[in-house]
Scaffold this motif. Structure first.
Motif, PDB file in Angstrom:
ATOM      1  N   ASP A  12     -20.721  57.777  41.655  1.00  0.00           N
ATOM      2  CA  ASP A  12     -21.528  58.480  40.638  1.00  0.00           C
ATOM      3  C   ASP A  12     -21.409  57.856  39.259  1.00  0.00           C
ATOM      4  O   ASP A  12     -22.126  58.224  38.336  1.00  0.00           O
ATOM      5  N   THR A  13     -20.460  56.933  39.097  1.00  0.00           N
ATOM      6  CA  THR A  13     -20.384  56.140  37.860  1.00  0.00           C
ATOM      7  C   THR A  13     -20.102  54.695  38.268  1.00  0.00           C
ATOM      8  O   THR A  13     -19.595  54.454  39.376  1.00  0.00           O
ATOM      9  N   VAL A  14     -20.445  53.745  37.391  1.00  0.00           N
ATOM     10  CA  VAL A  14     -20.095  52.349  37.687  1.00  0.00           C
ATOM     11  C   VAL A  14     -18.757  52.044  37.003  1.00  0.00           C
ATOM     12  O   VAL A  14     -18.475  52.548  35.922  1.00  0.00           O
ATOM     13  N   SER A  15     -17.955  51.230  37.666  1.00  0.00           N
ATOM     14  CA  SER A  15     -16.599  50.952  37.177  1.00  0.00           C
ATOM     15  C   SER A  15     -16.626  49.843  36.125  1.00  0.00           C
ATOM     16  O   SER A  15     -17.575  49.049  36.070  1.00  0.00           O
ATOM     17  N   GLU A  98     -27.747  60.772  42.097  1.00  0.00           N
ATOM     18  CA  GLU A  98     -26.897  60.522  40.911  1.00  0.00           C
ATOM     19  C   GLU A  98     -26.412  59.078  40.857  1.00  0.00           C
ATOM     20  O   GLU A  98     -26.202  58.527  39.778  1.00  0.00           O
ATOM     21  N   ARG A  99     -26.219  58.468  42.029  1.00  0.00           N
ATOM     22  CA  ARG A  99     -25.724  57.079  42.022  1.00  0.00           C
ATOM     23  C   ARG A  99     -26.754  56.123  41.422  1.00  0.00           C
ATOM     24  O   ARG A  99     -26.390  55.145  40.774  1.00  0.00           O
ATOM     25  N   LYS A 101     -28.878  57.017  39.050  1.00  0.00           N
ATOM     26  CA  LYS A 101     -28.810  57.273  37.595  1.00  0.00           C
ATOM     27  C   LYS A 101     -27.632  56.534  36.965  1.00  0.00           C
ATOM     28  O   LYS A 101     -27.694  56.067  35.822  1.00  0.00           O
ATOM     29  N   ALA A 102     -26.526  56.402  37.735  1.00  0.00           N
ATOM     30  CA  ALA A 102     -25.333  55.713  37.214  1.00  0.00           C
ATOM     31  C   ALA A 102     -25.635  54.263  36.845  1.00  0.00           C
ATOM     32  O   ALA A 102     -25.000  53.691  35.953  1.00  0.00           O
ATOM     33  N   ALA A 105     -26.109  52.523  33.282  1.00  0.00           N
ATOM     34  CA  ALA A 105     -25.007  51.989  32.463  1.00  0.00           C
ATOM     35  C   ALA A 105     -25.116  50.480  32.292  1.00  0.00           C
ATOM     36  O   ALA A 105     -24.653  49.926  31.285  1.00  0.00           O
ATOM     37  N   GLN A 108     -26.736  49.441  28.952  1.00  0.00           N
ATOM     38  CA  GLN A 108     -26.183  49.790  27.637  1.00  0.00           C
ATOM     39  C   GLN A 108     -26.249  48.586  26.709  1.00  0.00           C
ATOM     40  O   GLN A 108     -26.078  47.464  27.176  1.00  0.00           O
TER      41      GLN A 108
END
Length: 270
Positions: A12-15, A98-99, A101-102, A105, A108
């Protein structure tokens, strides 16, 4: 020409490690984004949409032409379906994952969004190599000149490929020149002959892509699709492309005009 492996998984977030890898190379592959049950669902949706649109004799969606070809039996197929999630509940639901959407990042400091009804929406490429195929490979290109054609500044964007078929390195598929997303404007526009140049490049890399994998590349990265050496079902390559974009919101609808670059090329992009 080199093959890179990938051990990345998308949560759900990228590392930080994934962010660093993408920043350096402009490309990343995540393994097993979809399970095989989901893959089967999306393949059946692709077949349903293709049949429906052929029956309805649709030739464009929201101003974007569909691309047609023939399968190995000589039947008409749609090789490129656009805005497909607007006509399919399962595909629409996928874009809410959600993945996905992650992945914004990677853009950015820009704010990224999934472009369900912008650009060409969710595109499904549906290729099979037959001895008389017209569209089995795609020469070197970046995804950026479209912005210039539209009179816009080149904005960062991500092209996210969700792969429904296994395509091993030896069987053609996506090739990229790592790091070229950081090239200057001149190299971006004139580094290679857009779409005409299909030559191998000593700097290029590819991946073994498995059914259910997800790939991301920066739109400014030089990339191509190398032709499969196989014919028929073995060469089938079905990929769903999710555009993640930045900048001004520009939705399309059934009254949208066909962008003029579609008139002089049948082979512009994915």
């Amino acid at each position: 020409m080199k093959k890179w492996d990938s051990h990345f998984k998308l949560g759900d977030t990228v590392s930080p490690e994934q962010l660093d890898f993408f920043d350096k190379h402009g490309v990343i592959v995540f393994r097993n984004f979809l399970d095989q049950e989901k893959v089967a669902t999306y393949i059946s949706e692709l077949k349903r949409l293709e049949k429906q649109w052929l029956d309805e004799k649709k030739d464009k969606i929201n101003g974007i032409p569909l691309k047609f070809g023939k399968d190995d039996q000589g039947n008409t197929t749609i090789q490129r379906l656009c805005f497909s999630s607007l006509y399919s509940n399962p595909l629409h639901d996928l874009l809410g994952d959600e993945r996905l959407k992650a992945l914004t990042a990677f853009l950015q400091p820009y704010e990224g969004r999934i472009a369900e009804n912008e650009k060409d929406g969710l595109v499904i490429n549906n290729y099979i190599n037959t001895p008389n195929s017209t569209f089995t490979q795609m020469g070197w290109h970046t995804d950026s000149p479209r912005d210039l054609f539209m009179g816009q500044k080149i904005m960062p964007m991500l092209n996210v490929g969700i792969h429904l078929d296994t395509c091993l390195f030896e069987n053609g598929g996506l090739r990229v020149l790592p790091g070229t997303h950081k090239q200057g404007m001149f190299k971006l526009l004139f580094g290679k002959k857009y779409f005409i140049d299909n030559n191998d490049d000593p700097r290029e890399v590819g991946f073994d892509i498995y059914s259910g994998d997800l790939s991301v590349h920066d739109g400014r990265l030089w990339h191509r699709v190398k032709q499969s050496p196989k014919f028929g079902e073995e060469s089938r390559r079905r990929v769903m492309y999710v555009p993640i974009v930045t900048g001004k919101y520009k939705p399309k609808d059934e009254n949208s005009k066909t962008p003029f670059y579609h008139r002089f090329t049948g082979k512009v992009h994915h």
